[in-house]
Design an enzyme around this catalytic site. Structure first.
Site, PDB file in Angstrom:
ATOM      1  N   GLU A 112      -3.900 -28.380 -11.067  1.00 23.91           N
ATOM      2  CA  GLU A 112      -2.780 -27.618 -10.496  1.00 23.91           C
ATOM      3  C   GLU A 112      -2.454 -26.474 -11.456  1.00 23.91           C
ATOM      4  O   GLU A 112      -2.083 -25.379 -11.039  1.00 23.91           O
ATOM      5  CB  GLU A 112      -1.576 -28.554 -10.339  1.00 23.91           C
ATOM      6  CG  GLU A 112      -0.304 -27.828  -9.969  1.00 23.91           C
ATOM      7  CD  GLU A 112       0.897 -28.762  -9.870  1.00 23.91           C
ATOM      8  OE1 GLU A 112       0.841 -29.752  -9.127  1.00 23.91           O
ATOM      9  OE2 GLU A 112       1.908 -28.465 -10.531  1.00 23.91           O
ATOM     10  N   CYS A 169       2.866 -31.134 -14.267  1.00 20.03           N
ATOM     11  CA  CYS A 169       1.684 -31.870 -13.817  1.00 20.03           C
ATOM     12  C   CYS A 169       0.445 -30.991 -13.940  1.00 20.03           C
ATOM     13  O   CYS A 169       0.445 -29.836 -13.510  1.00 20.03           O
ATOM     14  CB  CYS A 169       1.875 -32.330 -12.379  1.00 20.03           C
ATOM     15  SG  CYS A 169       3.005 -33.732 -12.278  1.00 20.03           S
ATOM     16  N   ARG A 190       1.222 -27.279  -2.603  1.00 27.75           N
ATOM     17  CA  ARG A 190       0.948 -26.435  -3.780  1.00 27.75           C
ATOM     18  C   ARG A 190       0.080 -25.203  -3.460  1.00 27.75           C
ATOM     19  O   ARG A 190      -0.695 -24.751  -4.312  1.00 27.75           O
ATOM     20  CB  ARG A 190       0.275 -27.246  -4.893  1.00 27.75           C
ATOM     21  CG  ARG A 190       1.097 -28.374  -5.427  1.00 27.75           C
ATOM     22  CD  ARG A 190       2.370 -27.851  -6.090  1.00 27.75           C
ATOM     23  NE  ARG A 190       2.995 -28.903  -6.851  1.00 27.75           N
ATOM     24  CZ  ARG A 190       3.845 -29.790  -6.332  1.00 27.75           C
ATOM     25  NH1 ARG A 190       4.198 -29.730  -5.063  1.00 27.75           N
ATOM     26  NH2 ARG A 190       4.374 -30.721  -7.102  1.00 27.75           N
TER      27      ARG A 190
HETATM   28  N1  EPU Z   1       3.281 -43.317 -11.922  1.00 32.15           N
HETATM   29  C1  EPU Z   1       2.647 -44.190 -12.759  1.00 32.15           C
HETATM   30  N2  EPU Z   1       2.230 -43.734 -13.985  1.00 32.15           N
HETATM   31  C2  EPU Z   1       2.412 -42.465 -14.380  1.00 32.15           C
HETATM   32  C3  EPU Z   1       3.059 -41.544 -13.515  1.00 32.15           C
HETATM   33  C4  EPU Z   1       3.482 -42.015 -12.271  1.00 32.15           C
HETATM   34  O1  EPU Z   1       2.467 -45.361 -12.441  1.00 32.15           O
HETATM   35  O2  EPU Z   1       2.005 -42.124 -15.498  1.00 32.15           O
HETATM   36  C5  EPU Z   1       3.775 -43.817 -10.629  1.00 32.15           C
HETATM   37  C6  EPU Z   1       5.309 -43.783 -10.613  1.00 32.15           C
HETATM   38  O3  EPU Z   1       5.846 -44.962 -11.189  1.00 32.15           O
HETATM   39  C7  EPU Z   1       5.607 -43.673  -9.137  1.00 32.15           C
HETATM   40  C8  EPU Z   1       4.434 -42.867  -8.593  1.00 32.15           C
HETATM   41  O4  EPU Z   1       3.398 -42.964  -9.572  1.00 32.15           O
HETATM   42  O5  EPU Z   1       5.636 -44.929  -8.535  1.00 32.15           O
HETATM   43  C9  EPU Z   1       4.788 -41.419  -8.313  1.00 32.15           C
HETATM   44  O6  EPU Z   1       5.250 -40.806  -9.501  1.00 32.15           O
HETATM   45  P1  EPU Z   1       6.236 -39.522  -9.461  1.00 32.15           P
HETATM   46  O7  EPU Z   1       7.459 -39.827  -8.700  1.00 32.15           O
HETATM   47  O8  EPU Z   1       6.391 -39.030 -10.843  1.00 32.15           O
HETATM   48  O9  EPU Z   1       5.460 -38.484  -8.572  1.00 32.15           O
HETATM   49  P2  EPU Z   1       4.083 -37.741  -8.782  1.00 32.15           P
HETATM   50  O10 EPU Z   1       3.407 -37.729  -7.453  1.00 32.15           O
HETATM   51  O11 EPU Z   1       3.324 -38.253  -9.935  1.00 32.15           O
HETATM   52  C10 EPU Z   1       5.029 -35.429  -8.073  1.00 32.15           C
HETATM   53  C11 EPU Z   1       4.787 -34.017  -8.500  1.00 32.15           C
HETATM   54  C12 EPU Z   1       5.684 -33.665  -9.678  1.00 32.15           C
HETATM   55  C13 EPU Z   1       7.133 -33.907  -9.303  1.00 32.15           C
HETATM   56  C14 EPU Z   1       7.278 -35.386  -8.945  1.00 32.15           C
HETATM   57  C15 EPU Z   1       8.690 -35.789  -8.578  1.00 32.15           C
HETATM   58  C16 EPU Z   1       2.448 -33.362  -8.158  1.00 32.15           C
HETATM   59  C17 EPU Z   1       1.124 -33.170  -8.808  1.00 32.15           C
HETATM   60  N3  EPU Z   1       3.405 -33.850  -8.939  1.00 32.15           N
HETATM   61  O12 EPU Z   1       4.548 -36.266  -9.127  1.00 32.15           O
HETATM   62  O13 EPU Z   1       5.497 -32.290  -9.899  1.00 32.15           O
HETATM   63  O14 EPU Z   1       7.987 -33.568 -10.375  1.00 32.15           O
HETATM   64  O15 EPU Z   1       6.420 -35.651  -7.824  1.00 32.15           O
HETATM   65  O16 EPU Z   1       9.170 -34.993  -7.569  1.00 32.15           O
HETATM   66  O17 EPU Z   1       2.615 -33.048  -6.982  1.00 32.15           O
HETATM   67  C18 EPU Z   1       4.452 -30.563 -11.171  1.00 32.15           C
HETATM   68  O18 EPU Z   1       3.975 -30.185 -10.104  1.00 32.15           O
HETATM   69  O19 EPU Z   1       4.279 -29.958 -12.249  1.00 32.15           O
HETATM   70  C19 EPU Z   1       5.207 -31.817 -11.162  1.00 32.15           C
HETATM   71  C20 EPU Z   1       5.566 -32.400 -12.282  1.00 32.15           C
END
Ligand code: EPU
Length: 289
Positions: A279, A205, A157
């Site tokens: 972010e 996010c 990022r």
């Molecule tokens: N999870 C939870 N509870 C929640 C959210 C997530 O338990 O409320 C768990 C999910 O079940 C999963 C793990 O956390 O096992 C990871 O979740 P996710 O795949 O949604 O990935 P993330 O790391 O939370 C990142 C990016 C997102 C992007 C997703 C998918 C960041 C801050 N976030 O989220 O980016 O869409 O991967 O590729 O890097 C953004 O930057 O605006 C954004 C939404």
């Protein structure tokens, strides 16, 4: 070019004040002139990752939405020069349709190309740095420069270009069967629809995923484990679908979102001993990013 006074700043949160001055240049010359004439310039992308304070912002806000051409780079098959104002989701669909792979991993990310490059937009499937070949910028001293990808300090990022004005980016795509590219794009979109509150008003996010024991940990998971889904300040609420999203309800103000952000940070530190960094970019009158 148009220059508006007291203009609304369109953001995905749908809250916050306006810009004292908002310019929409149509040509590189007009942009150049704005940068020469104004000491304080904030670049507006698609407003997808932006929170503007209720009091609005001073100085000049520039939107490059009218600088949105896509040009094939001569003698470099698959390389496109994309102006900063181009809408990323539209570019993803169009390049997939024409049988070019590389951007479909960014499906469902709302952004302008300039904004996406500035913050190296991405997710679990890829990041824009994966395809950037060169960028055309005005650097901190407003000098016009072209940087090759090894001169850009892309990180999670981050691009290192936060103080620069990005005019265009060249992306290198790979020819592939359009049906296969579209299929992968569909998979990325389906994952998003299942795991994120796509229908609500939000800026994606809110926090960066922090490094925990040497690895990135989902901020959403940490906020969820702290029991904060549904936590509400005024019209701002931690999403029940993905806890790293703050959704805004009618009547919500930027102050509600700002207070909720601080409350989440405080409670996550209490529960996990981890500090979350935003972010989302926050613009405040007289300061901010
Ligand atoms: N999870 C939870 N509870 C929640 C959210 C997530 O338990 O409320 C768990 C999910 O079940 C999963 C793990 O956390 O096992 C990871 O979740 P996710 O795949 O949604 O990935 P993330 O790391 O939370 C990142 C990016 C997102 C992007 C997703 C998918 C960041 C801050 N976030 O989220 O980016 O869409 O991967 O590729 O890097 C953004 O930057 O605006 C954004 C939404």
């Amino acid at each position: 070019m148009t220059i508006e006074r007291n203009a609304e700043i369109p953001t995905w949160f749908g809250v916050g004040g306006g810009a004292d001055l908002l310019a929409r240049p149509s040509t590189a010359e007009e942009l150049r002139r704005l940068l020469d004439e104004h000491a304080r310039v904030r670049m507006l992308g698609d407003g997808a990752n932006l929170l503007v304070g209720d009091e609005g912002v001073d100085g000049l806000v520039v939107s490059l939405e009218r600088m949105a051409r896509v040009i094939e780079v001569p003698d470099e098959p698959g390389v496109l020069c994309v102006e900063a104002g181009v809408n990323l989701p539209r570019l993803i669909v169009e390049t997939a349709r024409q049988g070019f792979a590389g951007l479909e991993t960014l499906g469902g990310i709302p952004a302008s190309i300039g904004g996406a490059v500035r913050m190296n937009a991405g997710g679990a499937f890829g990041q824009i740095a994966d395809v950037v070949e060169r960028v055309h910028i005005y650097d901190e001293s407003r000098r016009e420069r072209t940087l090759t990808r090894d001169e850009i300090a892309f990180d999670y990022r981050r691009s290192g270009l936060e103080q620069c004005v990005i005019a265009a980016a060249e992306v290198r795509l790979t020819p592939e069967d359009p049906a296969k590219v579209r299929e992968r794009l569909k998979e990325v979109m389906e994952y998003k629809k299942k795991s994120q509150p796509m229908a609500d008003k939000s800026a994606g996010c809110v926090f960066k995923n922090p490094v925990v024991d040497g690895e990135r940990e989902s901020a959403g998971r940490l906020i969820d484990k702290a029991g904060l889904k549904g936590l509400r300040v005024g019209g701002a609420e931690v999403s029940h679908v993905h806890a790293n999203f703050i959704v805004t309800h009618p009547g919500c103000g930027a102050a509600d979102v700002l207070i909720l952000i601080e409350e989440i940070q405080r409670r996550v530190t209490d529960v996990h001993g981890i500090e979350l960094e935003t972010e989302v970019v926050i613009w405040r009158r007289g300061g901010g990013q």
